[in-house]
Design an enzyme around this catalytic site. Sequence first.
Site, PDB file in Angstrom:
ATOM      1  N   ASP A  99     -46.371  22.162 -24.967  1.00 57.19           N
ATOM      2  CA  ASP A  99     -45.316  22.659 -25.856  1.00 57.19           C
ATOM      3  C   ASP A  99     -44.895  21.519 -26.783  1.00 57.19           C
ATOM      4  OD1 ASP A  99     -43.093  24.351 -26.734  1.00 57.19           O
ATOM      5  OD2 ASP A  99     -43.239  25.312 -24.767  1.00 57.19           O
ATOM      6  N   ASP A 201     -42.822  24.983 -30.846  1.00 56.73           N
ATOM      7  CA  ASP A 201     -41.504  25.578 -30.661  1.00 56.73           C
ATOM      8  C   ASP A 201     -40.750  25.720 -31.984  1.00 56.73           C
ATOM      9  OD1 ASP A 201     -39.453  26.311 -28.625  1.00 56.73           O
ATOM     10  OD2 ASP A 201     -38.343  24.693 -29.582  1.00 56.73           O
ATOM     11  N   GLU A 255     -44.447  29.414 -32.638  1.00 59.64           N
ATOM     12  CA  GLU A 255     -43.420  30.410 -32.321  1.00 59.64           C
ATOM     13  C   GLU A 255     -42.811  30.830 -33.656  1.00 59.64           C
ATOM     14  OE1 GLU A 255     -39.445  30.947 -29.545  1.00 59.64           O
ATOM     15  OE2 GLU A 255     -39.720  29.101 -30.651  1.00 59.64           O
ATOM     16  N   HIS A 329     -40.780  33.009 -21.273  1.00 61.22           N
ATOM     17  CA  HIS A 329     -39.630  32.375 -20.618  1.00 61.22           C
ATOM     18  C   HIS A 329     -38.314  32.616 -21.355  1.00 61.22           C
ATOM     19  CE1 HIS A 329     -40.571  29.802 -23.918  1.00 61.22           C
ATOM     20  NE2 HIS A 329     -39.475  29.102 -23.718  1.00 61.22           N
TER      21      HIS A 329
HETATM   22  O1  TEU Z   1     -36.852  29.436 -28.702  1.00 63.87           O
HETATM   23  C1  TEU Z   1     -36.470  29.675 -30.035  1.00 63.87           C
HETATM   24  C2  TEU Z   1     -35.438  30.672 -30.243  1.00 63.87           C
HETATM   25  O2  TEU Z   1     -35.121  31.008 -31.372  1.00 63.87           O
HETATM   26  C3  TEU Z   1     -34.604  31.103 -29.075  1.00 63.87           C
HETATM   27  O3  TEU Z   1     -33.317  30.700 -29.384  1.00 63.87           O
HETATM   28  C4  TEU Z   1     -34.515  32.519 -28.775  1.00 63.87           C
HETATM   29  O4  TEU Z   1     -34.010  33.222 -29.865  1.00 63.87           O
HETATM   30  C5  TEU Z   1     -33.574  32.614 -27.613  1.00 63.87           C
HETATM   31  O5  TEU Z   1     -34.274  32.112 -26.504  1.00 63.87           O
HETATM   32  C6  TEU Z   1     -33.090  33.978 -27.307  1.00 63.87           C
HETATM   33  O6  TEU Z   1     -32.130  33.914 -26.288  1.00 63.87           O
HETATM   34  C7  TEU Z   1     -37.454  28.219 -28.407  1.00 63.87           C
HETATM   35  C8  TEU Z   1     -37.812  28.122 -26.937  1.00 63.87           C
HETATM   36  O7  TEU Z   1     -38.795  29.058 -26.620  1.00 63.87           O
HETATM   37  C9  TEU Z   1     -36.554  28.245 -26.127  1.00 63.87           C
HETATM   38  O8  TEU Z   1     -36.806  28.265 -24.749  1.00 63.87           O
HETATM   39  C10 TEU Z   1     -35.671  27.079 -26.471  1.00 63.87           C
HETATM   40  O9  TEU Z   1     -34.423  27.223 -25.833  1.00 63.87           O
HETATM   41  C11 TEU Z   1     -35.445  26.961 -27.971  1.00 63.87           C
HETATM   42  O10 TEU Z   1     -36.638  27.115 -28.734  1.00 63.87           O
HETATM   43  C12 TEU Z   1     -34.917  25.597 -28.300  1.00 63.87           C
HETATM   44  O11 TEU Z   1     -35.929  24.646 -28.165  1.00 63.87           O
END
Ligand code: TEU
Length: 557
Positions: A99, A201, A255, A329
Amino acid sequence: EQKREWWKGAVIYQIYPRSFKDSNGDGIGDLPGLTSKLDYVQSLGVDAIWLNPIFASPNDDNGYDISDYRDIMNEFGTMEDFDRLLRNIHKRGMKLILDLVVNHTSDEHPWFIAARSSRENPYYEFYHWWPAEKGTPPVRKSYFDEDGTAWKYNEATDSYYLHYFSRKQPDINWENPQVRTEVFDMMKFWFEKGIDGFRMDSIPLISKDISFPEINLAKYPDVFSYYAHGPHLHDYLHEMNREVLSKYDAMSVGEGSEIKPEEASLFVSPNRQELDMLYGFGPSAIRNETKPDGKDTGIEYSLIALKRMFSDWNKGAGDGWPAIYLGNHDQARLLSRFGKDTGEYREVSSKMLATFLLTMRGTAYWFAGDEIGMDNIKFENISDYKDVDTITNYKRILNEGGDTDAYLEKQKLIARDNARTPFQWDDSPNAGFTTGTPWIKVNPNYKTVNVTAEEQNPDSILNYFKKVIKFRKENEAFVYGDYLLLDAQNPRIYAYQRTWKGERFIVTLNFSPHMAKMDFIADMKNCKAIFCNYNDESKRVKNGTLLLRPFEAVIWK
Ligand code: TEU
Ligand code: CA
């Protein structure tokens, strides 16, 4: 015709390391634990592992807040443990994807510690600041902050730093060429170690309008444009490709936060030389925001919208490659969201969802635990939650005098911790995850939902999952074949055709807990049912109409 890279036909198995397997009894999953379970991962038939962040971190957001990009999180082990893990993955013919979290660092990263010490410090320019003499910063909301705002005042510099995520996750300033050099060097460090790719991410957030204008929806109707998708996004990704990705045998998947399907090819079209794949937030938006298509479908969201969404992303990838997923996740469990996690359809709905994910066009991303039918834990109390998202937003709602009970009720359906409970290996205490106290509660259903029990049962969800993977591998049409949506307006059935080199398959999936029917398309009469998630035959065709039982999946040739 598509070039044949390894990742196109791959099933990528996503592991949340904190919850997979604990080797030393501290209640936290770790790298040696994961290494000890590689035979299981290999037995599934998957091609690659994507690991959520394993780097040094104070764990405000379980590793998405990194304090040293070139070191392993203490709780997960050492660099030797990592090297051994990578060797053992490669030895089994699998790949490893890490990641890449570079929209922000931890506030405990040495860059930020230096940056926040003084405006004169060279690292100040590594982050985004709003100087206090300019007045109150323009409205920017944070995903995870009890005050709701993404600006946090810093005394020593008399300025506010930007943090789209928690206040312990300051956003870094990609406009600064030194930041980009640091990130690219760090990526090379991991490629030199032999990793096979990165999941990136929040990647559309790395470029933003750094004049930070006041939000004016009349000017740009899309609020996301004020936060991300800035003017240099594609330049940065192209530069990253040129400087790093193109120099290695590297797979990349972004993402695609808030990205629309029609924008996908800007990221993934091969001649643009940016990323290999991108995935959007579609599945959660459909499940949480769309209304059912009509009464009596028994589906709590719009299946028609879901079908359109997947079809749009397939088209949106253009000459690039799609990424297929329904859970990860950041979302509640797949089975609880799109299937039935209780009652008689538990197994069959889980199998139907596996059939879907593994017969679509695109690389399949599979979240560990879904193959044994793990489901939402549905915590009752805020004290059971560990996730910064749930906890900070709970506090925010409390501060605002909002309805915390309603919030908690909703979290049972959507909280990220639902997907983060310990992996269920067997029926021994704590599901065989740890000999100590797990960092988050184990789902009590582990007594029956676990690997050992399912390995012994030929009809289990787990054995079905392995069977569909094998079926996909044996039929190239499911990887490279064209995808065509059939009967788009059917509110209960998702049906599509996959054609490849004169071969044709039709996949028919009932997403509802009721019988469903579909008009047989003209020449389907000549098709034979070759794969099904029910064990017994049923009378499927009646007067030219196809009948599917609740959550039934049938593949025709
Ligand atoms: O997620 C990006 C994201 O926009 C998240 O805020 C998502 O909208 C949120 O999980 C909904 O509740 C990534 C990662 O996958 C996530 O686990 C991290 O918390 C986030 O970035 C910050 O790095
Ligand atoms: Ca441990």
